[in-house]
Write a protein that holds these residues in place. Structure first.
Motif, PDB file in Angstrom:
ATOM      1  N   LEU A   8      18.668   6.149  -0.757  1.00  0.00           N
ATOM      2  CA  LEU A   8      17.613   5.560  -1.576  1.00  0.00           C
ATOM      3  C   LEU A   8      16.240   6.078  -1.142  1.00  0.00           C
ATOM      4  O   LEU A   8      15.365   6.300  -1.975  1.00  0.00           O
ATOM      5  CB  LEU A   8      17.651   4.039  -1.465  1.00  0.00           C
ATOM      6  N   SER A   9      16.062   6.297   0.145  1.00  0.00           N
ATOM      7  CA  SER A   9      14.749   6.693   0.646  1.00  0.00           C
ATOM      8  C   SER A   9      14.536   8.196   0.688  1.00  0.00           C
ATOM      9  O   SER A   9      13.391   8.648   0.638  1.00  0.00           O
ATOM     10  CB  SER A   9      14.538   6.115   2.045  1.00  0.00           C
ATOM     11  N   ARG A  17      15.879   8.787  -6.812  1.00  0.00           N
ATOM     12  CA  ARG A  17      14.437   9.006  -6.948  1.00  0.00           C
ATOM     13  C   ARG A  17      13.836   7.980  -7.902  1.00  0.00           C
ATOM     14  O   ARG A  17      12.775   7.405  -7.632  1.00  0.00           O
ATOM     15  CB  ARG A  17      14.163  10.414  -7.465  1.00  0.00           C
ATOM     16  N   ARG A  20      13.601   4.596  -6.197  1.00  0.00           N
ATOM     17  CA  ARG A  20      12.495   4.503  -5.242  1.00  0.00           C
ATOM     18  C   ARG A  20      11.177   4.224  -5.960  1.00  0.00           C
ATOM     19  O   ARG A  20      10.401   3.365  -5.552  1.00  0.00           O
ATOM     20  CB  ARG A  20      12.368   5.804  -4.444  1.00  0.00           C
ATOM     21  N   HIS A  21      10.935   4.984  -7.014  1.00  0.00           N
ATOM     22  CA  HIS A  21       9.669   4.826  -7.736  1.00  0.00           C
ATOM     23  C   HIS A  21       9.604   3.458  -8.419  1.00  0.00           C
ATOM     24  O   HIS A  21       8.541   2.803  -8.404  1.00  0.00           O
ATOM     25  CB  HIS A  21       9.527   5.945  -8.768  1.00  0.00           C
ATOM     26  N   LYS A 152       6.900  11.075   3.898  1.00  0.00           N
ATOM     27  CA  LYS A 152       8.232  11.566   3.561  1.00  0.00           C
ATOM     28  C   LYS A 152       8.313  13.084   3.746  1.00  0.00           C
ATOM     29  O   LYS A 152       9.284  13.604   4.315  1.00  0.00           O
ATOM     30  CB  LYS A 152       8.576  11.198   2.124  1.00  0.00           C
TER      31      LYS A 152
END
Length: 368
Positions: A8-9, A17, A20-21, A152
Motif C-alpha cells: 500500500l505504501s 497507488r 494511497r492517494h 518516499k
C-alpha cells in the motif's frame, strides 16, 4: 498484514497507488473539516460541522491542483533535472493561481451555501485577506503532500543504493574468489612439481591431497559460508601435503580447540594465511623451518594466530609477494567490516598473523 501495508505504501501497481492517494485526501478532508467545524459556535454544532465538511470538500480541488502540479510537473521536469530557477517561477505561478481560486470559491460557492442554510457568513473579507487565507490551507496541504513524496523517493533511492552496494559486494567477492583459486592452485602445483623432480614417493599422495582440496573448492567454494570444521579440515589437508615435501626439515605445532561444528565461516578464508606461511616462510628457510598455528573458538568469537620463521633477508620482498594476504584482507573488510581485527607483524626472523572474528556478525551479500 505487513506485506499488504508495504504494498500500500510503496507498490507502483495502480490499485495500491490509487488507494494511497485516496487515503491521503480523505484524511485531509477530515482534518480540514474538523478545523472549519470548530470555528463555529452555538447550539447548532452538528449542523455547522456538516457544513464545515462540505466546505472542506469544496476547497479540496485547489489543494489537489497545487499538490499534483508540484509533484508530477515541477519536481520531475525541473527540480530533478537541476533547473531550479524555472522551478521557483513555476511554483510562484501556481501559488498565485491557487490564491485567486480561493476567494472565487468562497464568493460564488461557499457564501451562497451559507446563506441558504442560515449559517454565519461573517464580515466581508478584503481580497488580500482572502488570498492569504486560501494560500494558508493550500500551501499546508501541498507541503505535506510534497514532503511525503520526497520522503518516499528518498527511501526508494536508499533501497536502490543498498541493493547496488550489495550487488557490488557480491561481484567483488566473486572476483576475489576467482583470484584466490588460481593463485592457490599455482602454488600447490609448484610444491608437487618439486616432489616430482626429486622422484619422491610422496608425489602420488600429494596429487591425491590436491584433488581433495580442489574438490572442496569446487563443492564448497561457491557457498557464502560453510561449517568451521570443514575449513579446519582443509587446513589439515594442506598441512599434510606440505609436510610430505619438507619432511624432517619442518616443525609444525597445531593447537585447535572450541566449537567448530556450530559456527560458520566464509570458505577459504584462513587457508591463504597458512599458504603464505609455507610459501614465504618455511619455503625460504635454508635450515630448519617451523610454523605454529593456534585456533580457538569461544562462543562465536574466533581467535586465529599463525607464527612462522623466515630468513633474516626477505629475498622476495615484492609488492606481489603476498597476493593471497591482500586478497583475504579485502574479503575480511567486505564480509566483517566492523567485526574483525587483523594484525600482521614482521620481525627480523618471524612473521606473525593475529586474527579475531565475530563470526555471527558477517555481512552477507544478497543472493543473485
Amino acid at each position: 498484514m505487513d506485506t499488504f501495508f508495504s504494498k500500500l505504501s510503496l507498490s507502483h501497481q495502480q490499485p495500491f497507488r490509487f488507494g494511497r492517494h485516496l487515503l491521503f485526501w480523505f484524511l485531509c478532508w477530515v482534518f480540514m473539516g474538523l478545523i472549519y467545524g470548530f470555528l463555529y459556535v452555538g447550539e447548532h454544532r452538528i449542523q455547522y460541522f456538516t457544513l464545515s465538511f462540505l466546505e472542506s470538500f469544496l476547497y479540496l480541488p485547489q489543494h489537489i491542483l497545487l499538490s499534483y502540479s508540484i509533484i508530477y510537473f515541477i519536481l520531475p521536469h525541473y527540480i530533478f533535472k537541476g533547473r531550479y530557477w524555472p522551478a521557483i517561477a513555476g511554483v510562484l505561478l501556481l501559488v498565485v493561481l491557487i490564491a485567486f481560486l480561493s476567494p472565487l470559491t468562497l464568493k460564488f460557492i461557499i457564501t451562497p451555501i451559507r446563506l441558504a442554510t442560515n449559517a454565519p457568513v461573517g464580515p466581508p473579507k478584503t481580497l488580500f485577506y482572502s488570498l492569504m487565507a486560501g494560500l494558508r490551507g493550500s500551501m499546508t496541504v501541498a507541503g505535506f503532500a510534497v514532503a511525503i513524496k520526497l520522503v518516499k523517493l528518498w527511501y526508494l533511492k536508499t533501497v536502490d543504493n543498498e541493493r547496488l552496494e550489495k550487488a557490488n559486494l557480491r561481484s567483488e567477492l566473486e572476483v576475489l574468489k576467482g583470484q584466490l583459486h588460481p593463485h592457490f592452485m599455482f602454488n600447490t602445483l609448484n610444491s608437487i612439481y618439486s616432489l616430482a623432480l626429486k622422484k619422491s614417493d610422496y608425489t602420488a599422495d600429494a596429487i591425491l591431497r590436491l584433488s581433495q582440496l580442489m574438490r572442496y573448492i569446487l563443492s564448497e567454494g561457491s557457498h557464502t559460508t560453510i561449517e568451521l570444521d570443514k575449513e579446519v579440515q582443509v587446513l589439515h589437508h594442506y598441512i599434510e601435503l606440505e609436510k610430505n615435501r619438507f619432511g624432517n626439515r619442518l616443525d609444525i605445532s597445531l593447537n585447535i580447540q572450541g566449537d567448530l561444528q556450530n559456527n560458520r565461516i566464509p570458505p577459504l578464508l584462513l587457508l591463504p594465511f597458512l599458504e603464505n606461511s609455507f610459501k614465504h616462510g618455511a619455503n625460504e628457510m635454508t635450515g630448519q623451518a617451523w610454523i605454529s598455528m593456534d585456533l580457538e573458538v569461544d562462543g562465536s568469537l574466533l581467535k586465529f594466530k599463525l607464527i612462522n620463521g623466515k630468513p633474516h633477508e626477505d629475498l622476495k620482498n615484492k609488492e606481489s609477494a603476498h597476493v593471497g594476504l591482500l586478497n583475504v584482507q579485502r574479503r575480511l573488510e567486505l564480509m566483517y567490516p566492523d567485526a574483525h581485527e587483523l594484525r600482521i607483524t614482521k620481525y627480523a626472523d618471524t612473521f606473525v598473523v593475529a586474527l579475531t572474528i565475530q563470526l555471527r556478525k558477517i555481512k552477507l551479500p544478497d543472493a543473485p
